[in-house]
Design an enzyme around this catalytic site. Structure first.
Site, PDB file in Angstrom:
ATOM      1  N   ASP A  97       0.704  -1.158   0.194  1.00  0.00           N
ATOM      2  CA  ASP A  97       0.036  -0.066  -0.035  1.00  0.00           C
ATOM      3  C   ASP A  97       0.997   1.226  -0.069  1.00  0.00           C
ATOM      4  OD1 ASP A  97      -2.563   1.450   0.105  1.00  0.00           O
ATOM      5  OD2 ASP A  97      -3.160   0.413   1.514  1.00  0.00           O
ATOM      6  N   ASP A 125     -10.023   3.705  -3.468  1.00  0.00           N
ATOM      7  CA  ASP A 125     -10.694   2.694  -2.922  1.00  0.00           C
ATOM      8  C   ASP A 125     -11.991   2.587  -3.455  1.00  0.00           C
ATOM      9  OD1 ASP A 125      -8.289   2.143  -1.383  1.00  0.00           O
ATOM     10  OD2 ASP A 125      -9.262   2.164   0.504  1.00  0.00           O
TER      11      ASP A 125
HETATM   12  C1  GLA Z   1      -5.969   1.457   1.722  1.00  0.00           C
HETATM   13  C2  GLA Z   1      -5.938   0.581   0.401  1.00  0.00           C
HETATM   14  C3  GLA Z   1      -7.012  -0.410   0.706  1.00  0.00           C
HETATM   15  C4  GLA Z   1      -7.045  -1.153   2.156  1.00  0.00           C
HETATM   16  C5  GLA Z   1      -6.741   0.065   3.182  1.00  0.00           C
HETATM   17  C6  GLA Z   1      -6.287  -0.887   4.444  1.00  0.00           C
HETATM   18  O1  GLA Z   1      -7.101   2.350   1.764  1.00  0.00           O
HETATM   19  O2  GLA Z   1      -6.296   0.969  -0.746  1.00  0.00           O
HETATM   20  O3  GLA Z   1      -7.278  -1.411  -0.341  1.00  0.00           O
HETATM   21  O4  GLA Z   1      -5.653  -2.107   1.834  1.00  0.00           O
HETATM   22  O5  GLA Z   1      -5.863   0.721   2.745  1.00  0.00           O
HETATM   23  O6  GLA Z   1      -5.966   0.225   5.568  1.00  0.00           O
END
Ligand code: GLA
Length: 652
Positions: free
Chosen positions: A153, A208
């Protein structure tokens, strides 16, 4: 073969860089990864039982058999501190057996284990250390445990260059000698499609996902133009699946799944499989749709045409077939079509169009057309196989003409008549004999035929239509079925309607009153609570600049709530503003609050920002049939646009 594909696509798109990045030579992820990731379903509420149960269900419910392989753990799996030797270690309560034991368990089922960390000082949920400047020790730890997949990430990255951070982890993973699929999760911020193939096997192209229809459409629109960058070993990743999490209809989930498969996206199930509905499980197990995603040619579908929310995607397949998706972005049923010639198939007198949701072959003389339900997707696999053995491709469907501007056409109040047209078109080489269009409504509803034509033969390309007037009653499952019968076959479509509840008289607190229809921009519209974003129903009160309200609705932009007021109400007053429920580091929320009486805007707060105090707005709605509460994103993105309708009062 690979070069040819790149060249062919390069001719169709100008966006291809001069020297496209090569896929990693390790032979991993030659088709998009398939599996599971817990984040969308559980967030940080994760434990080893969930992971083991998921592996068990992969085997027992046929998901492994359908191709799902990686069982992936997202954020929050580790202890908050590294151990004495500087290694990451498992969270003592969530994973008491340790990650190695989980990996062994998952491997014993013939599956693979994935894990997560961030190319930053901490992960996104800030519950565990990130991998920045610890790349080698973390990669080695994962390899020692038997991890097969790493999602890396982008949070808490100290503004250090992405390319450098992700390259370091690539090299560290390589040094371990263990084959580990490397998923770059940088949200598309630094155009990873231009460099990602050199670094990892897939790269997120967007922010997301969440379990709402607007978000799926938004991500689709961002990911679709990146088709030229996808190839075996190197995939665009529009984020994990939401199928089964409950925020969308089955039709929407089928679209989400179909379009992700067409786009050769990773198929990572994001629902808790222990609780999933049989309908959602069937969507995820559609092997014919999965075969498009996993096709070894590895070409992401491109947009063949797109106008007025009618989309045609085409994906060439290794055996010469073409997959085509007819996607209807609109809230009303619509006819969408293309042709075998437009797909690039060789000239033939006929073709077979296999409907991958009906699992049936149809013959066509070349037109590929369907009446696609609202938010629906029809997927055909088109080939030059023996078309004469298949039954005729006839498109048929019903069209409702009820619309008040801005109101979904399928809202049909009891006692108010509307018209329905049923149309059928023959696309086959052979004629269709004695076609009869028909419409059925629930018992107790009034159905009057306005025009019921009689034709003996429908030749290739010919259509037949009938018209009815329908008056809904408040009883029965509100659903119409319309289509055509011919020679023992039927092509029928169902339209789900909404018969809205009557609004009582008096002074009413909206939020306690049932809406006819609503859609949230990020998670559901919440009652007497702020919108929780990715943590829906987290119970935080409606709060605008420190002032809290017991009653109202938390609605993330873009959102709307529709009430059927039937001309019986006079005004709405509400306090509005951006909720305080936001990450302090990202105080970006801006939104406008609007009140609409049918097609007319009767109040508008103007853009409110997260800094602004609450204000009250009033809309006069006398005579209106529908009331609509709308929150728009304020002209920027909808990031943190958590709108509050506080103490909203409707006078009827
Ligand atoms: C980010 C990522 C998500 C998830 C969260 C976890 O937002 O893009 O897919 O993994 O972190 O905290």
């Amino acid at each position: 073969m690979k070069t040819l594909v790149a060249l062919a696509l390069g001719a169709a798109f100008v966006a291809v860089p001069a020297a496209p990045a090569q896929a990693l030579p390790d032979g991993l992820a030659l088709t998009p990864p398939m599996g599971f990731n817990n984040w969308n379903a559980t967030g940080c509420a994760i434990d080893e039982k969930l992971i083991k149960d998921t592996a068990d269900i992969f085997v027992s419910r046929g998901l492994k058999d359908a191709g799902y392989e990686y069982v992936n753990i997202d954020d929050c799996w580790a202890a908050p501190q590294r151990d004495a030797s500087g290694r990451l270690t498992h969270h003592p309560e969530r994973f008491p057996s340790g990650i190695k034991a989980i990996a062994d368990y998952v491997h014993s089922k013939g599956l693979k284990l994935g894990i997560y960390t961030s190319a930053g000082t901490q992960t996104c949920a800030k519950t565990m250390p990130g991998g920045l400047d610890h790349e080698q020790i973390d990669a080695q730890t994962f390899a020692d445990w038997g991890v097969d997949y790493l999602k890396y990430d982008n949070c808490n990255n100290e503004n250090r260059p992405a390319l450098e951070r992700y390259t370091k982890m690539r090299d560290a993973l390589k040094k371990t000698g263990r084959p580990i699929v490397f998923s770059i999760c940088e949200w598309g911020q630094n155009k990873p499609w231009e460099w990602g193939a050199d670094i990892g096997h897939l790269w997120r192209t967007t922010g997301d996902i969440n379990d709402t229809w607007p978000k799926v459409v938004e991500l689709l629109k961002k990911n679709a133009p990146l088709a030229p960058y996808a190839k075996p070993g190197a995939w665009n990743d529009p984020d994990m699946l939401e199928v089964g999490n409950g925020g969308m209809t089955d039709t929407e989930y089928k679209s989400h799944f179909s379009l992700w498969a067409m786009m050769a996206a990773p198929l990572l199930i994001g629902a808790d499989l222990r609780k999933i509905s049989p309908a959602s499980l069937d969507i995820l197990r559609n092997k014919e749709v999965i075969a498009l995603d996993q096709d070894r040619l590895g070409v992401q579908a491109r947009v063949l045409s797109q106008a007025d929310g009618k989309w045609v995607f085409v994906k060439p397949l290794a055996n010469g077939d073409k997959a085509v998706a007819l996607f209807n972005e609109n809230a009303t049923a619509t006819t969408i079509g293309t042709s075998a010639a437009a797909l690039g198939l060789p000239r033939r007198p006929g073709y077979v169009a296999r409907d991958l949701w009906q699992h049936k072959d149809f013959q066509t003389a070349g037109e590929l057309s369907a009446v696609v339900p609202p938010h629906g997707t029809v997927v055909y696999r088109v080939s030059t196989a023996k078309w004469w053995q298949a039954e005729p491709l006839v498109s048929a469907g019903l069209q409702l003409t009820t619309s008040t501007p801005g109101i979904p056409a399928n809202i049909t109040p009891a006692g108010r008549p509307f018209e329905v047209t049923v149309t059928a078109t023959n696309h086959a080489v052979v004629p269709v004999i004695d076609p009869r269009v028909r419409l059925t409504a629930p018992p107790g509803w009034q159905v009057e035929a306005l025009n019921q034509p009689r034709e003996w033969v429908l030749r290739t390309g010919e259509s037949i239509s009938g018209r009815w007037r329908v008056t809904p009653a408040a009883t029965g499952t509100p659903e119409l079925t319309g289509g055509v019968d011919f020679g023992g076959a039927s092509v029928l479509q169902r339209a789900e309607l909404i018969v809205p509840p009557e609004i009582p008289r008096g002074s009413l607190v909206l939020g306690d009153v049932r809406s006819a229809w609503e859609s949230g921009g990020y998670g559901p519209v919440e009652r007497d609570m702020s919108n929780g974003g990715w943590q829906p129903r987290d119970g935080k009160p409606l709060t605008i600049n420190g002032r809290t309200y017991a009653k109202g609705m938390g609605a993330h932009a873009p959102t709307e709530i529709v009430y059927y007021v039937g001309g019986n109400c006079s005004a709405v007053t509400s306090i509005v503003g951006i909720d305080d429920d936001r990450d302090d580091a990202r105080q970006t929320g801006t939104a406008s609050f609007q009140i609409w009486a049918d097609g007319t805007k009767v109040a508008d707060s103007g853009v409110r920002t997260w800094r602004d105090d609450p204000i009250s707005i009033t809309g006069q709605i006398a005579g209106a049939t529908y009331l609509r509460l709308v929150v728009t994103d304020g002209g920027d993105t909808n990031s943190y646009d958590r709108g509050d309708w506080a103490e909203p009062i409707l006078t009827c």
